[in-house]
Structure formats: structure tokens, C-alpha cells
Design an enzyme around this catalytic site. Structure first.
Site, PDB file in Angstrom:
ATOM      1  N   TYR A   1      28.514   8.424 -19.167  1.00  0.00           N
ATOM      2  CA  TYR A   1      29.841   7.797 -19.257  1.00  0.00           C
ATOM      3  C   TYR A   1      30.334   7.808 -20.705  1.00  0.00           C
ATOM      4  O   TYR A   1      31.478   8.213 -20.986  1.00  0.00           O
ATOM      5  CB  TYR A   1      29.760   6.366 -18.737  1.00  0.00           C
TER       6      TYR A   1
ATOM      7  N   SER B   1      36.895   4.510 -24.684  1.00  0.00           N
ATOM      8  CA  SER B   1      36.067   3.309 -24.567  1.00  0.00           C
ATOM      9  C   SER B   1      35.398   3.013 -25.896  1.00  0.00           C
ATOM     10  O   SER B   1      35.197   3.906 -26.729  1.00  0.00           O
ATOM     11  CB  SER B   1      34.992   3.513 -23.491  1.00  0.00           C
TER      12      SER B   1
END
Length: 285
Positions: A190, A177
Site C-alpha cells: 500500500y 498518504s
């Protein structure tokens, strides 16, 4: 110039500048590698393939000749729709339901795929979850472990159990990400898992390079998927992606092309690398 101690991989040769291609031995390969279907005869596992980026990747892979196994948590309705669309493209689609935060289910995904198709050529570790928390003290140990088990340990487990079946020419592609590079003040756990995936990708690529197995990653920015609509506040959903240079969120099919490239022989000289479909944000690495 060939450095002393390095293995010679082609005949020693020299030309006056600027050099002629036709006199090189061997001649450089310039023709397109794959003018037609890029994954014909291949079998791909795609986790989180029921919707979003995973679904778009499954459909694109199928359109290029691959059969796919889709691992998903509990979104059976979405998974069946994806399966139907893959089959319309003339390819087989195996659905495997299970929580990949549990190691035993990761092993089952690999075994069921091999039982159904007899091989694995491509592993796409794409499934992921997150919960917003504004303060570090709000992240419970339970949430932390759930996030790492689902996002990072599943990648490690799936890859570990797939190794028995991945041969020279196989491709592993992990979804990291943009948050792995710039962090996130409200998705701290995350972002940490995505950083772990990034480091794992680079480490595994070095480990497997001599075996001819490529390991790369895709680091999406804001992409319009069910994960966004189901975890962000209505206000954040309404403006999701508007802070990118392109002023919008990306679509799953704008990310799937990165996976196709990395899975195919078009990317035969790429390993340990990351592609960044993120709407124009410039980040390091």
C-alpha cells in the site's frame, strides 16, 4: 532582477526601498479571489466517493456549486445515500459502479461523466484499498497486483482518459498518504502505491503546467473511514490514530477542505504540491 535569457512577463521597473504597491505595474492582486461559492458550474469526478474522504469531498464540492460523478466499487447503499445528500444541496450526482482496478472501467467513468454533464473540470483520484501483512513473504503476487491496480494504475488510467476533456484551469487531485513519506511496516505494498502516486503527481504537474492544468495531492494520516473498520484488527481499530501528536484520528470532513482548496482558484498558484492533514506528524516533502 530579471535574469538574462528569461522571458519578460511584466514591464521593467524599479523603486527605492521599501517600495510602494500603488506604483507597481501591474498592481499586485490582494483581494480574495472567490468570496462566494468556489466551484460554481464545475463538474468533478470523485473516485471512492461513496463514503469516507470521498463522500465528505463530494458534499463539500456540492455545497460550493459543483455537480459530481461518484465512482465506487460495490457499496451501493452508501453511494445512494451520498447521492441523496448531494442532491439536497441542489447539485446533480451521477453514480458509476465498477472496479477501477480494470482499465476498461476507468475509461467508462470518464465517458459516462462526459455523457451526463458534457465536461470535466476536476478529477479527484481518491479510491484505494489495503490489506495488512506483517511479513513481506506474506504479500502474494495476487495481492500486490490488486493493490497496485486499484490504487495506482487506476489513477494513471483515469487521468489518461480524462486528458481529452480537461482544459486550462482544470484541476487533478490525487490521494496519496503519510505512508508515502515514512513507510509502513504492515502496509508495505500500500505504501509503495502511495509513493508511486506522489511521484506521478509531481511528474504530471510538470508535464501539464504550461497547459494550465494543475496537479496536486493530499496525503492524509489516520482518518476514520470504513476502510479502517473493515481491514484492521479490532484492537488496532480501538487505538487508531492515538499515536499522532493530536492523539486522535481525523474525520473525513477535516480532509475534504484540502481537496476544496486545491480544486478551487484559491490554489491557482499551486501545482505539484501535497497537503498533509495528518494530526500533526512532521514529515519531509
Amino acid at each position: 532582477m530579471q535574469k538574462e535569457g528569461k522571458e519578460k512577463i511584466r514591464p521593467a521597473q524599479a523603486q527605492p526601498k521599501p517600495g510602494l504597491e500603488e506604483k507597481m505595474k501591474p498592481t499586485p492582486e490582494s483581494k480574495p479571489k472567490l468570496p462566494g461559492p468556489k466551484l460554481e458550474g464545475k463538474v468533478a469526478i470523485i473516485t471512492g466517493g461513496d463514503s469516507g474522504i470521498g463522500k465528505a469531498t463530494a458534499l463539500l464540492f456540492a455545497s460550493h456549486g459543483a455537480d459530481v460523478a461518484i465512482a465506487y466499487l460495490n457499496e451501493t447503499e452508501d453511494a445512494k445515500e451520498t447521492q441523496k445528500e448531494v442532491e439536497k444541496l441542489g447539485q446533480k450526482c451521477l453514480l458509476i459502479k465498477g472496479d477501477l482496478a480494470k482499465e476498461i472501467n476507468c475509461r467508462k467513468v470518464i465517458q459516462k461523466t462526459v455523457d451526463a454533464f458534457g465536461k470535466i473540470n476536476i478529477l479527484v483520484n481518491n479510491a484505494g484499498i489495503h490489506w495488512e501483512q506483517q511479513e513481506l513473504t506474506d504479500i502474494s503476487t495476487e495481492q500486490l497486483m490488486n493493490t497496485f491496480n486499484a490504487n495506482f494504475f487506476s489513477v494513471l488510467w483515469l487521468t489518461k482518459y480524462a486528458m481529452e476533456y480537461l482544459k486550462k484551469g482544470s484541476s487533478i487531485i490525487n490521494t496519496t498518504s503519510v505512508t508515502a513519506y515514512r513507510g509502513s511496516d504492515h502496509l508495505m505494498d500500500y505504501a509503495a502505491t502511495k509513493g508511486a502516486i506522489l511521484s506521478f503527481t509531481r511528474s504530471l504537474s510538470a508535464n501539464l503546467a504550461e497547459k494550465g492544468i494543475r496537479v496536486n495531492a493530499v496525503a492524509p494520516g489516520p482518518i476514520w473511514t470504513p476502510l479502517i473498520a473493515s481491514t484492521l484488527s479490532p484492537e488496532d481499530v480501538a487505538k487508531f490514530g492515538s499515536d499522532t501528536p493530536m492523539k486522535r484520528a481525523g474525520e473525513p470532513n477535516e480532509v475534504a477542505t484540502c481537496f476544496l482548496f486545491l480544486a478551487s482558484d484559491d490554489a491557482s498558484y499551486l501545482t505539484g504540491q501535497v497537503l498533509h492533514p495528518n494530526g500533526g506528524e512532521i514529515i519531509g516533502g
